[in-house]
Design a protein around this motif. Structure first.
Motif, PDB file in Angstrom:
ATOM      1  N   THR A 183       0.865  -1.184   0.000  1.00  0.00           N
ATOM      2  CA  THR A 183       0.000   0.000   0.000  1.00  0.00           C
ATOM      3  C   THR A 183       0.900   1.231   0.000  1.00  0.00           C
ATOM      4  OG1 THR A 183      -0.158   0.052   2.423  1.00  0.00           O
ATOM      5  CG2 THR A 183      -1.908  -1.106   1.224  1.00  0.00           C
ATOM      6  N   ALA A 186      -2.198   7.730  -0.885  1.00  0.00           N
ATOM      7  CA  ALA A 186      -2.854   8.241  -2.097  1.00  0.00           C
ATOM      8  C   ALA A 186      -2.495   9.707  -2.313  1.00  0.00           C
ATOM      9  CB  ALA A 186      -4.367   8.079  -1.971  1.00  0.00           C
ATOM     10  N   GLU A 190      -7.821   9.910  -6.601  1.00  0.00           N
ATOM     11  CA  GLU A 190      -8.103   8.605  -7.205  1.00  0.00           C
ATOM     12  C   GLU A 190      -9.587   8.246  -7.096  1.00  0.00           C
ATOM     13  OE1 GLU A 190      -3.860   8.711  -5.761  1.00  0.00           O
ATOM     14  OE2 GLU A 190      -5.829   9.184  -4.889  1.00  0.00           O
ATOM     15  N   THR A 206      -4.778  -2.022  -8.856  1.00  0.00           N
ATOM     16  CA  THR A 206      -4.697  -0.897  -7.924  1.00  0.00           C
ATOM     17  C   THR A 206      -6.098  -0.400  -7.602  1.00  0.00           C
ATOM     18  OG1 THR A 206      -4.533   0.781  -9.687  1.00  0.00           O
ATOM     19  CG2 THR A 206      -2.473  -0.175  -8.885  1.00  0.00           C
ATOM     20  N   PRO A 208      -8.176   2.413  -4.372  1.00  0.00           N
ATOM     21  CA  PRO A 208      -8.035   3.182  -3.128  1.00  0.00           C
ATOM     22  C   PRO A 208      -8.696   2.473  -1.943  1.00  0.00           C
ATOM     23  CG  PRO A 208      -9.762   4.131  -4.479  1.00  0.00           C
ATOM     24  CD  PRO A 208      -9.151   3.021  -5.282  1.00  0.00           C
ATOM     25  N   GLY A 212      -9.938   6.865   0.599  1.00  0.00           N
ATOM     26  CA  GLY A 212      -9.031   7.390  -0.396  1.00  0.00           C
ATOM     27  C   GLY A 212      -7.679   7.808   0.118  1.00  0.00           C
ATOM     28  N   ILE A 215      -3.562   3.632  -1.397  1.00  0.00           N
ATOM     29  CA  ILE A 215      -3.763   2.882  -2.634  1.00  0.00           C
ATOM     30  C   ILE A 215      -3.247   1.475  -2.415  1.00  0.00           C
ATOM     31  CG2 ILE A 215      -3.204   2.668  -5.085  1.00  0.00           C
ATOM     32  CD1 ILE A 215      -4.972   5.026  -4.509  1.00  0.00           C
ATOM     33  N   LEU A 254       3.239   4.876  -9.185  1.00  0.00           N
ATOM     34  CA  LEU A 254       2.759   4.236  -7.956  1.00  0.00           C
ATOM     35  C   LEU A 254       3.838   3.351  -7.347  1.00  0.00           C
ATOM     36  CD1 LEU A 254      -0.924   3.086  -8.638  1.00  0.00           C
ATOM     37  CD2 LEU A 254      -0.146   4.578  -6.804  1.00  0.00           C
TER      38      LEU A 254
END
Length: 388
Positions: A183, A186, A190, A206, A208, A212, A215, A254
Motif C-alpha cells: 500500500t 494516495a 483517485e 490498484t 483506493p 481514499g 492505494i 505508484l
C-alpha cells in the motif's frame, strides 16, 4: 437445532469469525480458537462484492461504513495506460454493495460482531491434533492442553490441521506466478475504481482504501522461481520496480512510492474432495484456497459461513454437513475456475493480446452493461435468501 449446541471454530480469520457469529446468532454455544496471541490482520486491500456484502449485512454488520463503495473495474493496457474495458457497477447494479476494504478493517468489523455475542475466544491456542469419535471431537493444543466439543469447524486456512485428516496429504503446485502486495499513500484524486493494468505475462491491480487515503497494489508476474506460499514474506521494492519497468508512467509512479512490499508464490490447491466427517467440517481457504484473480476469497468464506450455519440450524447433524458440501462445492469450483481463467486473460501475449483487447473494446462500446452481466451468476447470488 443449534440452541445450546457446543461448537468449536478453529481460526479467527474471515471464515472463522463469520461462522462463529452466524452460529451464535442461531443459538449455538461457540468457542473460537486462534493460534495467534491476538486477533489481527496486517494485510492490505480486498474487494467485497454483493454476494459477500449481503452476508455481512445479515450478520448485522455495517460494512459500507468501513469501506469505499466501488464504481467499477477498469481493464487497462499496462503499457499505454489506455482503457480496454470498463465494468460500470453504478450503471449495471446501482443499489448493490461493491466495496473496497482494508483487510484489517474487515477483521476488526467481524471481531466486533463476535465480541458482542456470548462467544468464548481462546487466543494462543495452536491445534496439534484432532481426534473425532461418535460422541464428539477432542482437540490437543501445542501447550499440552486439551478440549472436547460436539462439533469442530476448520476455518484454519491454507495450513489447516483438519483438511489432511479428511482428505489425506496434498501437495499444491506452483502456478508459475509470483505476487507482490503493498500500500502507498494516495495523492487524493483517485476514483473508487479497481484498475487492472494488463501486460504480457504481468498485471498490476490498484484501488483506493480508507476514504481514499491509501492505494492498494497487487502486482503479479510470471516467473520460474518462487517464494514460500503466504502473504508475509518481505520483498525488495527495487526489484518490484525493475520487474515492472515496462509499464506506463501511471503504474511506475505508484510503484516508485512503495517503501515496503510483501511477495509470495501463487500455488494452486485442489478444492477438497471431502469437506466433512460426522462431526467436523471445513470452510474458507481450508476447503478451497482461491487465487486472487476474481477477488472472491473473502466473499466465498463469508458465503460458506452463512450456509454452514444455516445447514446446522435447520437439519440434523448427519444431514447438515453433507448438505453444506453439496450446496457449496459446485459454486466454489465454478468461482475458482473463473479466477484461473482471468489469470490467463490478464497476461495475453503477442497477437492474442492485440485481438483480445480489441474484442473487449468493441464489446464495451456495443454492450457496455454486458461486462457486468456476465458475472450476474456470481454477484447476484444471495445465500442469505436461500433455504436448505
Amino acid at each position: 437445532m443449534l440452541i445450546g449446541q457446543d461448537i468449536a471454530v478453529l481460526g479467527a480469520g474471515v471464515a472463522g469469525l463469520a461462522v462463529a457469529q452466524a452460529l451464535a446468532l442461531r443459538g449455538a454455544s461457540v468457542t473460537l480458537y486462534e493460534q495467534a496471541p491476538e486477533i489481527t490482520e496486517v494485510g492490505a486491500g480486498l474487494q467485497i462484492s454483493p454476494n459477500g456484502a449481503c452476508v455481512l449485512a445479515a450478520l448485522g454488520l455495517d460494512a459500507p461504513s468501513r469501506a469505499m463503495r466501488a464504481k467499477g473495474v477498469q481493464l487497462m493496457d499496462g503499457y499505454s495506460g489506455r482503457e480496454v474495458l470498463r465494468l460500470d457497477f453504478t450503471a449495471a447494479r446501482p443499489d448493490a454493495d461493491f466495496l473496497l476494504m482494508h483487510r484489517a478493517d474487515l477483521i476488526g468489523l467481524l471481531e466486533q460482531g463476535v465480541r458482542a455475542l456470548d462467544i468464548e475466544i481462546r487466543l494462543s491456542h495452536k491445534v496439534e491434533r484432532i481426534h473425532g469419535d461418535a460422541d464428539g471431537v477432542k482437540l490437543q493444543f501445542a501447550d499440552g492442553s486439551e478440549a472436547r466439543h460436539a462439533v469442530v469447524l476448520g476455518a484454519d486456512g491454507l495450513h489447516s490441521k483438519l483438511r489432511p485428516m479428511l482428505n489425506g496429504p496434498a501437495k499444491p503446485f506452483f502456478t508459475g506466478q509470483t505476487a507482490w502486495r503493498a500500500t502507498v499513500p494516495a495523492l487524493g484524486h483517485e476514483e473508487p475504481i479497481a484498475m487492472v493494468h494488463m501486460a504480457a505475462g504481468r498485471h498490476v491491480v490498484t484501488y483506493p482504501l480508507r476514504d481514499g487515503s491509501l492505494i492498494n497494489i497487487v502486482a503479479v508476474e510470471e516467473r520460474s522461481d518462487w517464494v514460500e506460499e503466504g502473504w508475509h514474506h518481505a520483498g525488495d521494492p527495487a526489484e518490484l520496480m525493475r520487474n515492472f519497468a515496462n509499464f506506463g508512467p501511471g503504474v511506475k509512479g505508484l510503484l516508485s512510492r512503495v517503501e515496503e512490499v510483501s511477495r509470495w508464490g501463487l500455488f494452486r490447491h485442489p478444492v477438497a474432495l471431502r469437506w466433512h466427517s460426522e462431526r467436523t467440517a471445513l470452510l474458507g481457504d481450508a476447503a478451497h484456497p482461491t487465487l486472487p484473480f476474481l477477488a472472491q476469497g473473502a466473499n466465498m468464506a463469508l458465503e460458506d459461513a452463512w450456509v454452514l450455519a444455516d445447514c446446522l440450524a435447520t437439519l440434523p447433524l448427519d444431514e447438515a454437513l453433507p448438505a453444506y458440501q453439496a450446496i457449496r462445492r459446485p459454486r466454489v469450483t465454478r468461482v475458482i475456475e473463473a479466477a484461473n481463467a482471468n489469470a490467463k486473460n490478464y497476461h495475453l501475449k503477442g497477437p492474442k493480446r492485440f485481438l483480445g483487447h480489441a474484442a473487449l473494446r468493441l464489446a464495451g462500446k456495443v454492450a457496455p452493461k454486458q461486462a457486468v452481466e456476465r458475472f450476474s451468476w456470481l454477484y447476484d447470488f444471495d445465500v442469505t435468501k436461500g433455504s436448505v
